[in-house]
Structures are given as structure tokens and as C-alpha cells.
Design a protein around this motif. Structure first.
Motif, PDB file in Angstrom:
ATOM      1  N   ILE A  53      18.655  56.462  58.617  1.00 46.12           N
ATOM      2  CA  ILE A  53      19.976  57.076  58.773  1.00 46.12           C
ATOM      3  C   ILE A  53      20.949  56.503  57.754  1.00 46.12           C
ATOM      4  O   ILE A  53      21.050  55.284  57.600  1.00 46.12           O
ATOM      5  CB  ILE A  53      20.514  56.836  60.197  1.00 46.12           C
ATOM      6  N   ARG A  60      24.945  56.461  56.815  1.00 48.02           N
ATOM      7  CA  ARG A  60      26.268  56.751  57.365  1.00 48.02           C
ATOM      8  C   ARG A  60      27.196  57.176  56.226  1.00 48.02           C
ATOM      9  O   ARG A  60      27.299  56.494  55.212  1.00 48.02           O
ATOM     10  CB  ARG A  60      26.831  55.530  58.075  1.00 48.02           C
ATOM     11  N   GLN A 100      26.465  61.106  60.264  1.00 48.17           N
ATOM     12  CA  GLN A 100      25.138  60.576  60.009  1.00 48.17           C
ATOM     13  C   GLN A 100      24.304  61.590  59.240  1.00 48.17           C
ATOM     14  O   GLN A 100      24.348  62.785  59.518  1.00 48.17           O
ATOM     15  CB  GLN A 100      24.426  60.229  61.310  1.00 48.17           C
ATOM     16  N   HIS A 146      20.461  62.028  58.600  1.00 44.06           N
ATOM     17  CA  HIS A 146      19.126  61.590  58.979  1.00 44.06           C
ATOM     18  C   HIS A 146      18.150  61.995  57.886  1.00 44.06           C
ATOM     19  O   HIS A 146      17.999  63.179  57.607  1.00 44.06           O
ATOM     20  CB  HIS A 146      18.715  62.232  60.308  1.00 44.06           C
TER      21      HIS A 146
END
Length: 141
Positions: free
Chosen positions: A94, A96, A87, A89
Motif C-alpha cells: 500500500i 499512501r 491509499q 493498493h
């Protein structure tokens, strides 16, 4: 947590994206410490960015890069060449991403806070290859 040891960290990276490549090399002062069987290496990339490498007993290496603004990137590498979902941030949410590790070599000098790491990996987002990366790290007290 055991007492940390001051170390000098040298990191070199090569990034290949979109047919172009770029190299980066920098030396930092950091700290290395042991918690159980796990070794941690931490340094500040700049006044707003902290980088931590976590070397687990099972051979997995986790790289975490945190900024004061809440942005955080965490990548997991292992020697099985498996794909790991990670992830990123950001202030916008977020994202992926996946890492596919093609090379992972970590060597720690016995009884010392010194060692080296070599990682070759690919990053992908939603199945699309973002780029190929090589990371080389050395640390010593």
C-alpha cells in the motif's frame, strides 16, 4: 440498490508532472444508479479496469479505480480544499498518497441520470508533490 440506467461517460484529464503535461480524453458506456442520497457512476476503462465515481450527499466525491490484479486506487475529493489521505493498493503493498482539492464542481440534472464534474487537485506522496491534475467528466443517458 435502485435500478441502474445506461449512460455515456466522457472523461477528459490533464496531468502535469515534472514540468511536462499530457492530455487524455475518452468516451465509455457505463451505468449510473442511486442508493439513498448517493449517486454512483460506474464504467469499464478496459477489460481489466473498473472505475467508480461515488457522489455523496455532503458534496464529497470518491473515485475508485480497480484492476483485476488487485491494484486499487481510491481518491477522495471535497470542496473544502482539505488534504485527504488515500491509499493506492499495488501488488507491492500500500502506498499512501494525499489529494489536495482546489476545485470541485458537480452538477446533476434534476430527475435525470445526467450531469458533469470538474475537479482540480494535486497529488502528493510523503509530502512530495507528484503532480497537478484536472479531471472533467460528463455523463448522460
Amino acid at each position: 440498490m435502485s435500478q441502474g440506467k445506461e449512460v455515456t461517460v466522457t472523461i477528459a484529464t490533464r496531468q502535469e508532472q515534472g514540468g511536462q503535461s499530457s492530455d487524455y480524453k475518452q468516451t465509455f458506456e457505463g451505468q449510473c444508479f442511486q442508493m439513498g442520497e448517493t449517486l454512483y457512476l460506474r464504467y469499464n476503462e478496459d477489460k481489466d479496469t473498473q472505475v467508480t465515481f461515488k457522489f455523496a450527499a455532503d458534496g464529497t466525491v470518491m473515485l475508485t479505480r480497480k484492476k483485476k490484479n488487485g491494484q486499487r486506487l481510491q481518491l477522495v475529493f471535497d470542496g473544502t480544499k482539505s488534504v485527504k489521505t488515500n491509499q493506492y493498493h499495488t501488488p507491492y503493498g500500500i502506498i499512501r498518497i494525499t489529494t489536495e482539492t482546489s476545485r470541485l464542481e458537480f452538477e446533476k440534472k434534476d430527475g435525470e441520470f445526467a450531469g458533469s464534474l470538474a475537479v482540480d487537485y494535486a497529488l502528493s506522496q510523503q509530502g512530495n508533490r507528484v503532480g497537478n491534475y484536472k479531471l472533467r467528466l460528463q455523463f448522460e443517458s
